[in-house]
Design a protein around this motif. Structure first.
Motif, short mmCIF file in Angstrom:
data_model
loop_
_atom_site.label_atom_id
_atom_site.label_comp_id
_atom_site.label_asym_id
_atom_site.label_seq_id
_atom_site.Cartn_x
_atom_site.Cartn_y
_atom_site.Cartn_z
N VAL A 31 0.87 -1.18 0.00
CA VAL A 31 0.00 0.00 0.00
C VAL A 31 0.90 1.23 0.00
N ILE A 32 0.63 2.14 -0.93
CA ILE A 32 1.35 3.41 -0.98
C ILE A 32 0.37 4.52 -0.65
N VAL A 33 0.72 5.31 0.38
CA VAL A 33 -0.12 6.42 0.80
C VAL A 33 0.63 7.69 0.43
N ASP A 34 0.21 8.29 -0.69
CA ASP A 34 0.90 9.46 -1.22
C ASP A 34 -0.04 10.15 -2.21
N ALA A 35 -0.14 11.46 -2.11
CA ALA A 35 -1.01 12.21 -3.03
C ALA A 35 -0.46 12.23 -4.45
N THR A 36 0.83 12.00 -4.60
CA THR A 36 1.47 12.01 -5.91
C THR A 36 1.86 10.58 -6.27
N CYS A 37 1.00 9.91 -6.99
CA CYS A 37 1.18 8.49 -7.28
C CYS A 37 2.16 8.20 -8.41
N ASP A 38 2.52 9.21 -9.20
CA ASP A 38 3.39 8.96 -10.35
C ASP A 38 4.86 8.80 -9.97
N ARG A 39 5.17 8.78 -8.71
CA ARG A 39 6.55 8.63 -8.24
C ARG A 39 6.98 7.17 -8.09
N TYR A 40 6.11 6.25 -8.40
CA TYR A 40 6.35 4.85 -8.06
C TYR A 40 6.24 3.95 -9.30
N ALA A 41 6.92 4.33 -10.36
CA ALA A 41 6.81 3.63 -11.65
C ALA A 41 7.20 2.16 -11.55
N ASP A 42 8.29 1.83 -10.85
CA ASP A 42 8.70 0.43 -10.81
C ASP A 42 7.73 -0.42 -9.98
N PHE A 43 7.05 0.19 -9.01
CA PHE A 43 6.02 -0.52 -8.26
C PHE A 43 4.85 -0.86 -9.18
N VAL A 44 4.45 0.11 -10.00
CA VAL A 44 3.35 -0.10 -10.94
C VAL A 44 3.72 -1.18 -11.95
N GLU A 45 4.95 -1.15 -12.47
CA GLU A 45 5.40 -2.17 -13.42
C GLU A 45 5.35 -3.56 -12.80
N ALA A 46 5.79 -3.69 -11.56
CA ALA A 46 5.76 -4.99 -10.87
C ALA A 46 4.33 -5.47 -10.69
N ALA A 47 3.43 -4.56 -10.37
CA ALA A 47 2.02 -4.93 -10.21
C ALA A 47 1.42 -5.36 -11.54
N SER B 112 -8.33 7.80 3.62
CA SER B 112 -8.54 6.60 2.81
C SER B 112 -7.61 5.46 3.26
N ALA B 113 -6.41 5.79 3.73
CA ALA B 113 -5.49 4.77 4.24
C ALA B 113 -6.04 4.12 5.51
N ILE B 114 -6.64 4.91 6.37
CA ILE B 114 -7.23 4.36 7.61
C ILE B 114 -8.37 3.41 7.27
N ARG B 115 -9.22 3.82 6.33
CA ARG B 115 -10.32 2.94 5.91
C ARG B 115 -9.78 1.63 5.33
N LEU B 116 -8.76 1.71 4.50
CA LEU B 116 -8.19 0.52 3.90
C LEU B 116 -7.55 -0.39 4.96
N ALA B 117 -6.83 0.19 5.89
CA ALA B 117 -6.13 -0.59 6.92
C ALA B 117 -7.10 -1.37 7.80
N ARG B 118 -8.31 -0.87 7.96
CA ARG B 118 -9.30 -1.56 8.80
C ARG B 118 -9.81 -2.85 8.16
N ARG B 119 -9.68 -2.96 6.84
CA ARG B 119 -10.24 -4.13 6.17
C ARG B 119 -9.27 -4.87 5.26
N PHE B 120 -8.01 -4.45 5.24
CA PHE B 120 -7.08 -5.03 4.28
C PHE B 120 -5.72 -5.27 4.93
N ARG B 121 -5.13 -6.38 4.60
CA ARG B 121 -3.82 -6.74 5.13
C ARG B 121 -2.78 -6.54 4.04
N ALA B 122 -1.72 -5.82 4.34
CA ALA B 122 -0.62 -5.62 3.38
C ALA B 122 0.70 -5.98 4.05
#
Length: 168
Positions: free
Chosen positions: A27-43, A58-68
């Protein structure tokens, strides 16, 4: 003549795959998502599940129901500081290790306590000694300065290779 032979416990010196390093979901919590190109490629290649949150709520909501397995949290978010978010995320992230109702990487309940806990990394645009100290005293897995690559996360989650000397 006395010769020394060294035996590496790992079969090869190549870096382990993300899954071999115990990284299935990031999970990446960042308002600027275009900084993680190699993460996107791996996905896109199916090597890892990748989830973006653009703010702390949104990260708090995700953390309550998702395991990363790894969380990358920007120190500067639109609605709060990454440090404030960390305090709110910690209970959900730690509980996620044992909560069978949470989605994400599966951990067998008979293996709880084995392996690595989810790694939380605080990520900053520029290095600050104060931020680094604050990060490390808060118990995060690491303080990182952009650009952050997938190799840094993989290496932080991989056990070190032990080298044994073999008499010979």
């Amino acid at each position: 003549m006395n010769t020394r032979h060294f035996n590496l416990d790992a079969p090869s010196l190549a870096p382990p795959s993300l899954r071999d390093a115990g990284i299935h979901e990031i999970v990446i919590v960042d308002a600027t998502c275009d900084r993680y190109a190699d993460f996107v490629e791996a996905a896109q290649a199916g090597e890892v599940g990748l989830h973006f949150c653009v703010d702390g709520r949104s990260a708090i909501r995700l953390a309550r129901r998702f395991r990363a397995d790894a969380w990358l949290v920007s120190t500067d978010l639109p609605d709060m500081s990454g440090f404030d978010l960390l305090a709110m995320l910690s209970p959900s992230i730690l509980q996620g290790e044992v909560d069978p109702l949470m989605d994400g990487s599966r951990v067998s309940l008979d293996k709880v306590g084995e392996g690595m806990r989810p790694g939380v990394f605080l990520v900053s645009d520029t290095y600050s000694l104060e931020e680094e100290q604050r990060s490390l005293t808060s118990g995060v897995a690491g303080y990182l300065v952009r650009p952050v690559t997938l190799d840094v996360i993989r290496a932080s989650r991989s056990p070190h290779v032990a080298v044994k000397e073999v008499a010979g």
